[in-house]
Design an enzyme around this catalytic site. Structure first.
Site, mmCIF file in Angstrom:
data_model
loop_
_atom_site.group_PDB
_atom_site.id
_atom_site.type_symbol
_atom_site.label_atom_id
_atom_site.label_comp_id
_atom_site.label_asym_id
_atom_site.label_seq_id
_atom_site.Cartn_x
_atom_site.Cartn_y
_atom_site.Cartn_z
ATOM 1 N N GLU A 24 36.421 10.981 -10.067
ATOM 2 C CA GLU A 24 37.872 11.352 -10.886
ATOM 3 C C GLU A 24 37.758 12.835 -11.742
ATOM 4 O OE1 GLU A 24 37.445 8.401 -9.735
ATOM 5 O OE2 GLU A 24 38.680 6.921 -9.131
ATOM 6 N N ALA A 137 -9.039 1.210 3.891
ATOM 7 C CA ALA A 137 -9.987 -0.254 3.966
ATOM 8 C C ALA A 137 -10.127 -0.230 1.740
ATOM 9 C CB ALA A 137 -10.798 -0.326 4.343
ATOM 10 N N ALA A 245 6.871 -10.342 -2.041
ATOM 11 C CA ALA A 245 7.462 -11.672 -3.057
ATOM 12 C C ALA A 245 9.171 -10.832 -2.767
ATOM 13 C CB ALA A 245 7.120 -11.097 -4.378
HETATM 14 N N1 LIG Z 1 2.171 3.828 1.468
HETATM 15 C C1 LIG Z 1 2.994 3.295 0.718
HETATM 16 O O1 LIG Z 1 4.351 3.382 0.800
HETATM 17 C C2 LIG Z 1 2.243 2.317 -0.422
HETATM 18 C C3 LIG Z 1 3.122 2.713 -1.284
HETATM 19 C C4 LIG Z 1 3.351 1.780 -2.663
HETATM 20 C C5 LIG Z 1 1.630 1.302 -2.877
HETATM 21 N N2 LIG Z 1 0.283 1.201 -1.988
HETATM 22 C C6 LIG Z 1 -0.931 0.916 -1.559
HETATM 23 O O2 LIG Z 1 -1.144 -0.024 -1.775
HETATM 24 C C7 LIG Z 1 -2.754 -0.624 -2.774
HETATM 25 C C8 LIG Z 1 -1.938 -1.628 -4.100
HETATM 26 O O3 LIG Z 1 -1.259 -2.472 -3.167
HETATM 27 P P1 LIG Z 1 -0.897 -3.953 -3.562
HETATM 28 O O4 LIG Z 1 -0.502 -5.067 -3.084
HETATM 29 O O5 LIG Z 1 -2.735 -4.211 -4.307
HETATM 30 O O6 LIG Z 1 0.067 -4.101 -4.663
HETATM 31 P P2 LIG Z 1 1.200 -4.184 -5.954
HETATM 32 O O7 LIG Z 1 2.011 -4.989 -4.806
HETATM 33 O O8 LIG Z 1 2.307 -2.964 -6.372
HETATM 34 O O9 LIG Z 1 1.349 -4.600 -7.322
HETATM 35 C C9 LIG Z 1 0.349 -6.280 -6.551
HETATM 36 C C10 LIG Z 1 -0.392 -7.125 -8.373
HETATM 37 O O10 LIG Z 1 1.260 -7.440 -8.794
HETATM 38 C C11 LIG Z 1 1.229 -8.435 -9.914
HETATM 39 N N3 LIG Z 1 2.697 -8.940 -9.217
HETATM 40 C C12 LIG Z 1 3.937 -8.899 -9.426
HETATM 41 N N4 LIG Z 1 4.856 -9.456 -8.535
HETATM 42 C C13 LIG Z 1 4.006 -10.076 -8.373
HETATM 43 C C14 LIG Z 1 3.890 -11.253 -7.353
HETATM 44 N N5 LIG Z 1 5.247 -12.008 -6.572
HETATM 45 N N6 LIG Z 1 2.391 -11.449 -6.679
HETATM 46 C C15 LIG Z 1 1.370 -11.058 -7.136
HETATM 47 N N7 LIG Z 1 1.228 -10.517 -7.500
HETATM 48 C C16 LIG Z 1 2.188 -9.710 -8.147
HETATM 49 C C17 LIG Z 1 0.313 -8.751 -9.841
HETATM 50 O O11 LIG Z 1 -0.587 -8.102 -10.943
HETATM 51 P P3 LIG Z 1 -0.553 -9.088 -12.171
HETATM 52 O O12 LIG Z 1 -2.061 -9.372 -12.523
HETATM 53 O O13 LIG Z 1 -0.669 -7.566 -13.051
HETATM 54 O O14 LIG Z 1 0.403 -9.861 -12.250
HETATM 55 C C18 LIG Z 1 -0.279 -8.149 -8.735
HETATM 56 O O15 LIG Z 1 -1.587 -8.080 -8.532
HETATM 57 C C19 LIG Z 1 -2.865 0.316 -2.809
HETATM 58 O O16 LIG Z 1 -3.540 1.249 -2.271
HETATM 59 C C20 LIG Z 1 -2.029 1.468 -2.729
HETATM 60 O O17 LIG Z 1 -2.424 2.658 -2.806
HETATM 61 C C21 LIG Z 1 0.854 1.949 -0.984
#
Ligand SMILES: NC(=O)c1ccc[n+]([C@@H]2O[C@H](COP(=O)([O-])OP(=O)(O)OC[C@H]3O[C@@H](n4cnc5c(N)ncnc54)[C@H](OP(=O)(O)O)[C@@H]3O)[C@@H](O)[C@H]2O)c1
Length: 308
Positions: A24, A137, A245
């Site tokens: 607005e 991977a 999560a």
């Molecule tokens: N293609 C896509 O759209 C896309 C997007 C994003 C990422 N990626 C890829 O995904 C990969 C990363 O994935 P990711 O699963 O390892 O990373 P993530 O989900 O970004 O982070 C995982 C980390 O977050 C923390 N965390 C936060 N909430 C959590 C929960 N509820 N449970 C467990 N841990 C939790 C933990 O670390 P702490 O020890 O710090 O607590 C855990 O190790 C990379 O290879 C990236 O390139 C791809």
């Protein structure tokens, strides 16, 4: 939009994000900038004008001061704090009426859902191969999709209040998490939020103050921290651990899956185990869209409905 008695558009405006003027006052400013008089004109707005002072003043006052004669609003304000604007305007002799419009409900859907649930609206976004992988991977994920899909994701970033990723994504990709939509000079930049316990100091997300660390694994806590910053919409951009999560907690309202015609066969899954063991238990989206973006396809779906 403010329209004169002869149907001339006198001013147009829209809300550009949290903390910025509502539609607005923006439309009134536009009319002023054009040197046009809005006395007695009709304001057509998607959402019932607010009647309270938040980060911006009440729109009811702005409309009254400007001498607007009539208001048509397509959606009644579900926010108990700000609602009642229509009644306030009517009590001041302005012909304010609710004129329902489905398209306007869709425009406000995320905001209405956020207010109704008392937490930010969550869009889970990822880019995947045909076989559901978001990274190879070796952890590489640059790039799953092509330029058009990535450009589209930037326009979505510019529309939301916050982007959230896990510490794993920050460590693996060091993303800037900025909104860089094509052809927009200074786009709105969402708050950047990093979920997890580890320190990611020095990463690009920490380049300025517009970022928060949420030292938790609990998606509810994450949303509470964002809500405290008046975030209404957040894109959870992964990685798989964090997306899973949020899905497990039933906190995903909308999914944007960018699907590339690529196959990896191994690597990281877009979504991990949700404890669903049978087809009947699958989470199923509604109001699905599929949009071709170059060689890729964006599939969007809603997983929770805000009130109509
Ligand atoms: N293609 C896509 O759209 C896309 C997007 C994003 C990422 N990626 C890829 O995904 C990969 C990363 O994935 P990711 O699963 O390892 O990373 P993530 O989900 O970004 O982070 C995982 C980390 O977050 C923390 N965390 C936060 N909430 C959590 C929960 N509820 N449970 C467990 N841990 C939790 C933990 O670390 P702490 O020890 O710090 O607590 C855990 O190790 C990379 O290879 C990236 O390139 C791809």
């Amino acid at each position: 939009m403010i329209v004169g008695a002869d149907g001339t558009v006198l001013g147009e405006g829209w809300h550009r994000g949290a903390g910025t003027p509502h539609a607005e006052p923006a439309a009134l400013d536009d009319a002023r900038a054009r040197g046009l008089d809005v006395t007695g004109a009709t304001a057509y707005v998607t959402l019932e004008p607010c009647a309270h002072t938040g980060r911006t003043g009440p729109c009811t006052d702005a409309l009254t001061r400007a001498g607007i004669g009539a208001v048509r609003y397509a959606v009644e304000d579900p926010n108990p704090v700000a609602s009642g604007g229509g009644e306030v305007l009517r009590s001041r002799g302005i012909d304010a009426r609710h004129a329902p419009l489905r398209a306007a409900w869709e425009v406000n859907r995320r905001w209405i859902g956020a207010v109704a649930h008392g937490r930010p609206w969550v869009i889970a976004k990822w880019a995947q191969t045909l076989d559901g992988r978001t990274a190879a991977a070796d952890g590489t994920s640059f790039w799953v999709t092509g330029e058009e899909a990535r450009a589209h994701a930037h326009t979505v970033r510019a529309e939301v209040d916050a982007i959230l990723v896990g510490t794993g994504t920050v460590k693996a990709d060091d993303p800037a998490l900025s909104a860089r939509p094509a052809h927009v000079e200074s786009p709105h930049q969402p708050l950047r939020a990093v979920l997890g316990m580890s320190d990611t100091f020095g990463a690009k997300v920490w380049r300025d103050e517009n970022a928060i660390a949420i030292r938790s694994h609990d998606p509810h806590e994450a949303l509470a921290a964002l809500e405290a910053r008046e975030v209404r919409t957040v894109v959870v951009e992964g990685g798989g651990t964090v997306t899973t999560a949020f899905l497990r907690a039933g906190l995903v309202d909308e999914v944007h899956a960018y699907i590339a015609p690529a196959i990896l066969g191994s690597g990281t899954n877009a979504v991990g185990d949700l404890g669903i063991g049978t087809m009947g238990g699958a989470l199923r989206g509604q109001d699905v869209t599929a949009t071709a973006l170059g060689v890729d396809t964006l599939v969007t779906a809603f997983f929770q409905r805000g009130p109509q």
